[in-house]
Design a protein around this motif. Structure first.
Motif, mmCIF file in Angstrom:
data_model
loop_
_atom_site.group_PDB
_atom_site.id
_atom_site.type_symbol
_atom_site.label_atom_id
_atom_site.label_comp_id
_atom_site.label_asym_id
_atom_site.label_seq_id
_atom_site.Cartn_x
_atom_site.Cartn_y
_atom_site.Cartn_z
ATOM 1 N N GLU A 1 -6.533 -10.399 -17.595
ATOM 2 C CA GLU A 1 -7.218 -9.545 -16.630
ATOM 3 C C GLU A 1 -6.311 -9.289 -15.432
ATOM 4 O OE1 GLU A 1 -11.556 -9.068 -14.432
ATOM 5 O OE2 GLU A 1 -11.079 -10.948 -15.447
ATOM 6 N N VAL A 2 -6.372 -8.075 -14.890
ATOM 7 C CA VAL A 2 -5.582 -7.720 -13.709
ATOM 8 C C VAL A 2 -6.496 -7.309 -12.559
ATOM 9 C CG1 VAL A 2 -3.487 -7.077 -14.961
ATOM 10 C CG2 VAL A 2 -5.211 -5.360 -14.512
ATOM 11 N N PHE A 3 -5.976 -7.523 -11.356
ATOM 12 C CA PHE A 3 -6.725 -7.289 -10.129
ATOM 13 C C PHE A 3 -5.856 -6.498 -9.161
ATOM 14 C CE2 PHE A 3 -7.895 -11.197 -12.168
ATOM 15 C CZ PHE A 3 -9.283 -11.166 -12.189
ATOM 16 N N ALA A 4 -6.492 -5.778 -8.256
ATOM 17 C CA ALA A 4 -5.760 -5.015 -7.239
ATOM 18 C C ALA A 4 -5.906 -5.707 -5.891
ATOM 19 C CB ALA A 4 -6.303 -3.596 -7.147
ATOM 20 N N SER A 5 -4.761 -5.864 -5.212
ATOM 21 C CA SER A 5 -4.791 -6.440 -3.868
ATOM 22 C C SER A 5 -4.703 -5.351 -2.789
ATOM 23 C CB SER A 5 -3.654 -7.450 -3.694
ATOM 24 O OG SER A 5 -2.402 -6.841 -3.927
ATOM 25 N N ASP A 6 -4.315 -4.152 -3.185
ATOM 26 C CA ASP A 6 -4.336 -2.970 -2.317
ATOM 27 C C ASP A 6 -4.296 -1.739 -3.224
ATOM 28 O OD1 ASP A 6 -1.578 -2.284 -2.895
ATOM 29 O OD2 ASP A 6 -0.926 -3.649 -1.313
ATOM 30 N N ASP A 7 -4.074 -0.565 -2.677
ATOM 31 C CA ASP A 7 -4.175 0.667 -3.466
ATOM 32 C C ASP A 7 -3.008 0.904 -4.419
ATOM 33 O OD1 ASP A 7 -2.349 1.314 -1.421
ATOM 34 O OD2 ASP A 7 -3.077 3.366 -1.249
ATOM 35 N N VAL B 1 -6.413 9.214 1.211
ATOM 36 C CA VAL B 1 -6.164 8.721 -0.145
ATOM 37 C C VAL B 1 -4.991 9.496 -0.726
ATOM 38 C CG1 VAL B 1 -7.133 8.416 -2.447
ATOM 39 C CG2 VAL B 1 -8.623 8.186 -0.443
ATOM 40 N N TYR B 2 -3.969 8.778 -1.173
ATOM 41 C CA TYR B 2 -2.818 9.412 -1.808
ATOM 42 C C TYR B 2 -3.054 9.583 -3.301
ATOM 43 C CZ TYR B 2 -0.192 8.640 2.470
ATOM 44 O OH TYR B 2 0.229 8.670 3.773
ATOM 45 N N GLN B 3 -2.507 10.655 -3.857
ATOM 46 C CA GLN B 3 -2.560 10.854 -5.302
ATOM 47 C C GLN B 3 -1.872 9.668 -5.974
ATOM 48 O OE1 GLN B 3 -0.642 14.404 -6.680
ATOM 49 N NE2 GLN B 3 -1.075 13.972 -8.813
ATOM 50 N N GLY B 4 -2.511 9.114 -7.000
ATOM 51 C CA GLY B 4 -1.960 7.976 -7.729
ATOM 52 C C GLY B 4 -2.403 6.629 -7.198
ATOM 53 N N ALA C 1 0.820 -1.205 0.000
ATOM 54 C CA ALA C 1 0.000 0.000 0.000
ATOM 55 C C ALA C 1 0.863 1.269 0.000
ATOM 56 C CB ALA C 1 -0.915 0.008 1.220
ATOM 57 N N LEU C 2 0.331 2.318 -0.592
ATOM 58 C CA LEU C 2 1.060 3.585 -0.669
ATOM 59 C C LEU C 2 1.159 4.249 0.702
ATOM 60 C CD1 LEU C 2 -0.305 5.247 -3.936
ATOM 61 C CD2 LEU C 2 1.854 4.049 -3.604
ATOM 62 N N SER C 3 2.271 4.937 0.915
ATOM 63 C CA SER C 3 2.443 5.742 2.119
ATOM 64 C C SER C 3 2.835 7.171 1.749
ATOM 65 C CB SER C 3 3.503 5.114 3.028
ATOM 66 O OG SER C 3 4.730 5.006 2.346
ATOM 67 N N ALA C 4 2.768 7.475 0.439
ATOM 68 C CA ALA C 4 3.053 8.813 -0.085
ATOM 69 C C ALA C 4 2.417 8.907 -1.470
ATOM 70 C CB ALA C 4 4.558 9.041 -0.186
ATOM 71 N N ASN C 5 2.334 10.117 -1.994
ATOM 72 C CA ASN C 5 1.790 10.297 -3.343
ATOM 73 C C ASN C 5 2.656 9.556 -4.353
ATOM 74 O OD1 ASN C 5 -0.318 11.953 -2.477
ATOM 75 N ND2 ASN C 5 0.916 13.792 -2.665
ATOM 76 N N LYS C 6 2.027 9.061 -5.425
ATOM 77 C CA LYS C 6 2.728 8.296 -6.463
ATOM 78 C C LYS C 6 2.389 8.897 -7.821
ATOM 79 C CE LYS C 6 4.507 4.554 -8.497
ATOM 80 N NZ LYS C 6 5.916 4.362 -8.596
ATOM 81 N N SER C 7 3.422 9.330 -8.539
ATOM 82 C CA SER C 7 3.225 9.849 -9.886
ATOM 83 C C SER C 7 2.966 8.676 -10.816
ATOM 84 C CB SER C 7 4.472 10.616 -10.322
ATOM 85 O OG SER C 7 4.306 11.091 -11.628
#
Length: 142
Positions: free
Chosen positions: A99-105, A30-33, A2-8
């Protein structure tokens, strides 16, 4: 992870009508990206966790950590193409159209399980990684 900062993120050019605003869940950040999920039963947005309805990619950082549900809104790109350097389980050109899936953000995988459906790999480039054509659950036909 999971993100802990904004992601370009690198997106293919898209229609500005592909952006919508969603009210953020109570205590949400919610982080950008980040990939944004909608909580089943409430419809509020949050940093995606496996099993959420995929809503798109956050176009801004939103801090509702001390707020009630709906106090803040997040702008989301709900469909388009985004480049990912790596997708768990994918190795290259042979994975195009899977097909792709998300396991976190922030993490994409080829494993369905309890993960959230995001879209399909549409291209592969040895330098840039995988192009993923994504669509919010509400924009896809079942």
């Amino acid at each position: 992870m999971a993100l802990s900062a904004n992601k370009s993120r690198e997106y293919a050019p898209t229609n500005p009508d592909a952006q919508v605003r969603h009210p953020v869940a109570a205590s949400g950040y919610v982080y950008q990206g980040s990939m944004v999920g909608l909580v089943a039963g409430s419809g509020y947005a949050r940093a995606l966790t496996a099993g959420d309805y995929f809503a798109g990619f956050a176009q801004e950082e939103v801090d509702n950590a001390s707020g009630s549900a709906g106090d803040q809104e997040v702008q989301v790109l709900e469909h388009g193409v985004v480049w990912f350097a790596a997708i768990t389980g994918a190795s290259g050109l042979a994975d195009v159209s899977k097909e792709v899936f998300a396991s976190d953000d922030a993490t994409l995988t080829l494993t369905a399980g309890s993960n959230s459906s995001v879209g399909r790999i549409s291209a592969y480039d040895a330098t840039r990684g995988f192009a993923v054509r994504f669509g919010a659950a509400s924009t896809r036909l079942t």
